[in-house]
Design a protein around this motif. Structure first.
Motif, mmCIF file in Angstrom:
data_model
loop_
_atom_site.group_PDB
_atom_site.id
_atom_site.type_symbol
_atom_site.label_atom_id
_atom_site.label_comp_id
_atom_site.label_asym_id
_atom_site.label_seq_id
_atom_site.Cartn_x
_atom_site.Cartn_y
_atom_site.Cartn_z
ATOM 1 N N ASN A 74 0.867 -1.332 0.051
ATOM 2 C CA ASN A 74 0.102 -0.258 0.341
ATOM 3 C C ASN A 74 0.278 1.216 -0.070
ATOM 4 O O ASN A 74 0.131 2.227 0.586
ATOM 5 C CB ASN A 74 -1.173 -0.610 1.503
ATOM 6 N N LEU A 75 2.527 1.108 -0.117
ATOM 7 C CA LEU A 75 2.931 2.447 -0.361
ATOM 8 C C LEU A 75 3.190 2.309 -1.837
ATOM 9 O O LEU A 75 3.490 1.589 -2.754
ATOM 10 C CB LEU A 75 4.317 2.237 0.073
ATOM 11 N N ALA A 125 -3.926 -2.917 0.042
ATOM 12 C CA ALA A 125 -3.089 -2.792 -1.298
ATOM 13 C C ALA A 125 -3.275 -1.922 -2.109
ATOM 14 O O ALA A 125 -4.282 -1.205 -2.212
ATOM 15 C CB ALA A 125 -2.804 -4.356 -2.098
ATOM 16 N N LEU A 126 -2.137 -1.271 -2.833
ATOM 17 C CA LEU A 126 -2.830 -0.628 -3.756
ATOM 18 C C LEU A 126 -3.262 -2.069 -5.201
ATOM 19 O O LEU A 126 -1.735 -2.237 -5.677
ATOM 20 C CB LEU A 126 -1.639 0.558 -4.265
ATOM 21 N N VAL A 170 -6.105 1.989 -7.730
ATOM 22 C CA VAL A 170 -7.309 2.098 -6.721
ATOM 23 C C VAL A 170 -7.062 1.379 -5.414
ATOM 24 O O VAL A 170 -6.171 0.336 -5.216
ATOM 25 C CB VAL A 170 -8.274 0.859 -7.914
ATOM 26 N N THR A 171 -7.400 1.793 -4.548
ATOM 27 C CA THR A 171 -7.703 1.133 -3.139
ATOM 28 C C THR A 171 -8.367 0.123 -3.261
ATOM 29 O O THR A 171 -8.993 -0.523 -4.054
ATOM 30 C CB THR A 171 -8.255 1.861 -2.068
ATOM 31 N N SER A 172 -7.931 -1.425 -2.062
ATOM 32 C CA SER A 172 -8.033 -2.872 -2.598
ATOM 33 C C SER A 172 -9.596 -2.862 -2.105
ATOM 34 O O SER A 172 -10.266 -3.944 -2.222
ATOM 35 C CB SER A 172 -7.350 -3.216 -1.096
ATOM 36 N N ASP A 173 -10.316 -1.459 -1.295
ATOM 37 C CA ASP A 173 -12.336 -1.766 -1.304
ATOM 38 C C ASP A 173 -12.588 -1.514 -2.485
ATOM 39 O O ASP A 173 -13.889 -1.643 -2.246
ATOM 40 C CB ASP A 173 -12.818 -1.204 -0.514
#
Length: 206
Positions: A74-75, A125-126, A170-173
């Motif tokens: 996520n970085l 995560a991204l 996009v974000t993991s959600d």
């Protein structure tokens, strides 16, 4: 100051980073992943960091010839000269409430005019946008575009937004789209520029 001294200065300043970052950014919700990563880097050599970037991260294509962008969980990690690192920090802080940027965490000196900026998204995560573009809800895409338009209304333009979809994530959600390359931003657009950009915006598809 010689490169070794500069590097040591940044390494020393990063000692105990977890304890320092939490009170410094109490409202930014920096992820544990980012805090742990900062601590790890603060105790690593430039050689180890460089090998990590080459072997453990995913390179992200950007148009700048004097900078590199990497994705790690996520970085986002941006390697550049000092000027770009400074601009990136300022822009991320200026637009942190825009909803379309990662959060600035910290930057480290890796050598003479060689810096690594750590950017965080507090999600698991991204995901690269192009991999899931057809699965993203229309309202999520529209929210992203609306947030970009707010910047344009403030006479602020990041041209890379319209030129490089590889830096879209996009974000993991699946609820948020963001852009990773904020080192070069134009402020105080003139009337003619605003008109041209608004026309381009009307036809912009993501």
């Amino acid at each position: 100051m010689d490169p070794v001294s500069i590097t040591q200065k940044f390494i020393n300043s990063a000692k105990g980073a977890v304890n320092k970052l939490v009170p410094k950014y109490p409202d930014q919700n920096i992820s544990e992943t980012a805090l742990e990563f900062v601590q790890r880097i603060s105790n690593s050599t430039t050689k180890v960091i460089t090998e990590f970037l080459e072997k453990k991260t995913k390179p992200v294509q950007i148009r700048s010839e004097d900078a590199k962008l990497y994705r790690y969980n996520n970085l986002l990690l941006y390697r550049s000269n000092g000027e770009k690192a400074f601009n990136l920090e300022q822009n991320l802080k200026d637009f942190e409430h825009s909803g379309i940027t990662p959060r600035f965490v910290k930057y480290f000196s890796l050598g003479q005019d060689d810096f690594l900026t750590i950017m965080d998204v507090n999600e698991k995560a991204l995901v690269p946008y192009y991999k899931v573009a057809d699965k993203i809800k229309p309202e999520v895409k529209q929210t992203f575009k609306n947030n970009v338009k707010k910047l344009l209304n403030g006479k602020i333009l990041n041209r890379e937004l319209f030129a490089n979809k590889d830096a879209l994530f996009v974000t993991s959600d699946g609820k948020r789209i963001l852009f990773g390359d904020w080192a070069d931003v134009s402020y105080h657009l003139q009337h003619g520029e605003i008109k041209n950009v608004n026309e381009m915006f009307k036809n912009w598809r993501i």
